[in-house]
Design an enzyme around this catalytic site. Structure first.
Site, PDB file in Angstrom:
ATOM      1  CB  CYS A  74      -0.912   0.024   1.225  1.00 13.20           C
ATOM      2  SG  CYS A  74      -1.731  -1.520   1.615  1.00 13.20           S
ATOM      3  CG  HIS A  76      -1.084   2.810   4.935  1.00 12.40           C
ATOM      4  ND1 HIS A  76      -1.032   1.567   4.350  1.00 12.40           N
ATOM      5  CD2 HIS A  76      -0.402   2.690   6.112  1.00 12.40           C
ATOM      6  CE1 HIS A  76      -0.381   0.726   5.107  1.00 12.40           C
ATOM      7  NE2 HIS A  76       0.015   1.377   6.199  1.00 12.40           N
TER       8      HIS A  76
END
Length: 488
Positions: free
Chosen positions: A65, A119
């Protein structure tokens, strides 16, 4: 002084039409998990993009990610940002010296908003979205959470992670913890927020272009979806719930498209849909995904971890084109700015870019100017594997193994290419990476090693924890524990 230079003819600035841009990221989306590849997947919206837009057939992202999201937003490889693995709750983040796509788009007159997963670090407020080029943000800081409670397990504690930052540079006195989100499915919340952003933009800034960064939680683990999305003809329970998550996000993207159409914006909107890495098959929180026919999955540098699906639909985009040129996650920034907007990115505007402007090649179905793909390294969760590189001719060299189980969808076969020795594959003839050709093609393997050295000799060190900040400090309120910046 403007850092982005327009196109000039006889002293007059000539600007191409500035389309709205909606950039969808589907989290941990497997290569096979779309309707035109799998009958189990009900994706009418994404299938329509495939029919009426461009599908990137040789599209590459990073194994996890955070590296992919950093690459989308900077146009730079993890090799140069230092962000090689997904971020944890440690005091690390995308470095502040990196210029982001929304910041550059603001210089071109865009209004920029983010919805969904971040993130990219949050231990100080300066690393949060509204300090990185977005005017507003609604979403969560971390890598994953429960879709309904919006809590994540940290140690033995359940911690709430859902927030609203309603204005630029939104610090402690501005940021809001969205306790009202509890009990509501995140996909529904993110859809409603995107529609609010679109309606507000149309009402308040009708003459200005919009950039909406829509980072979905779907289809990341845990495998959760409202029951009405379940297809009971799919026998495997995990696969059934995964298909429901894909169906849910497809419907959500369709609703956002409908909102754009209602507001009279759709005809001038460039819609991009991308995965952030391969589907999580064995390692890194498996989610029931399939990368068939590709080998391996998320966290690895096998094709199943790095080759993904991307779709583009909008003005000037060819209809029904499956483009087979190489395209990398780092190419979005220069393609959007230099290609779509016709902007010359001044050298002082960003650190040196790794991406290419592929807009002309996409529009004309021409050969990609990109000659190779640098995969980087596997996520540290699966050990020290890589780097790897492939050429436009299809040769791929993997050093130190690809990481993870590294098997194939049909029959687990964990004996080939999993060791520390180099493995060479011809992806055009063998996209599933079944046959190691390094003993037969030593000259090709040697040439690819030289190319790899060209990349790695200028590698930045891995991001390290900020030692001036202590470990994660959970925030407390009468409603419970919550996540937020802790290092001030």
């Amino acid at each position: 002084m403007r850092l982005l230079l327009g196109l000039f003819v006889h002293g007059l600035a000539i600007r191409p039409s500035q389309p709205h841009i909606v950039f969808h990221i589907i989290d941990d989306w497997g290569f096979h998990d779309i309707g035109f590849r799998s009958e189990q997947m009900h994706t009418p919206t994404l299938n329509m993009f495939h029919r009426e837009g461009v599908t990137l057939e040789q599209y590459y992202v990073l194994p996890t990610c955070s590296p992919s999201r950093a690459t989308f937003l900077t146009g730079r490889l993890p090799l140069h940002t230092g962000l090689n693995s997904k971020l944890t709750m440690a005091p690390t983040a995308l470095p502040l010296g990196e210029t982001t796509l929304p910041s550059l788009l603001q210089g071109e007159g865009y209004r920029t908003h983010a919805v969904g997963k971040w993130h990219l670090g949050f231990y100080r407020k300066e690393y949060t979205p509204t300090f990185r080029g977005f005017e507003s943000w609604y979403g969560y800081y971390g890598g994953g959470q429960d879709y309904f409670t919006h809590k994540v397990l940290i140690g033995k504690k359940l911690v709430f992670d859902f927030h609203r930052h309603p204005q630029p540079f939104c610090g402690p006195k501005c940021a809001q913890v969205e306790w009202s989100a509890a009990g509501k499915y995140s996909t529904k919340l993110f859809t409603e927020e995107a529609i609010r952003v679109i309606r507000r933009h149309r009402a308040e800034h009708p003459g200005e272009p919009l950039f909406l960064y829509q980072a979905w939680q779907n289809v990341h683990a845990p495998i959760q979806a409202p029951k009405h999305f379940l297809d009971w003809e799919i026998r495997n329970r995990t696969r059934r719930r995964h298909a429901a998550m894909v169906k849910s996000v497809d419907e959500a993207i369709g609703r956002i498209n409908a909102a754009l159409e209602y507001e009279g914006m759709l005809d001038n909107t460039l819609v991009i849909v991308t995965t952030d890495n391969g589907g999580a098959v064995h390692e890194c929180k498996p989610n029931g995904a399939s990368n068939h026919p590709l080998r391996g999955g998320k966290c690895s540098i096998w094709e199943g971890g790095t080759r993904g699906t991307a779709l583009i639909k909008g003005p000037q985009v060819p209809r029904g084109l499956v483009w087979r040129g190489l395209f990398h996650a780092s190419d979005w920034l220069p393609t959007l700015l230099e290609g779509v907007l016709g902007t010359v990115i001044a050298p002082e505007a960003t650190k040196p870019l790794d991406g290419f402007n592929l807009w002309h090649a996409l529009r004309t179905n021409a050969t990609s100017p990109r000659e190779d793909i640098y995969y980087g390294v596997a996520d540290e969760v699966v050990g020290q594997h890589g780097p790897a590189l492939r050429t436009a001719e299809g040769w791929k060299l993997v050093l130190n193994g690809g990481g993870g189980v590294g098997d194939w969808p049909e029959v687990p076969a964990r004996r080939l290419g999993l060791g520390k020795y180099p493995a060479l594959f011809n992806l055009l003839a063998d996209p599933s990476e079944r046959f190691d050709l390094s003993p037969d093609e030593p000259e090709v393997a040697f040439a690819l090693r030289k190319r790899l050295l060209h990349y790695t000799r200028h590698a930045a060190p891995n991001l390290e924890r900020n030692t001036s900040c202590g470990r994660l400090q959970l925030r407390r309120s009468p409603n419970g524990l919550w996540l937020g910046p802790w290092c001030t």
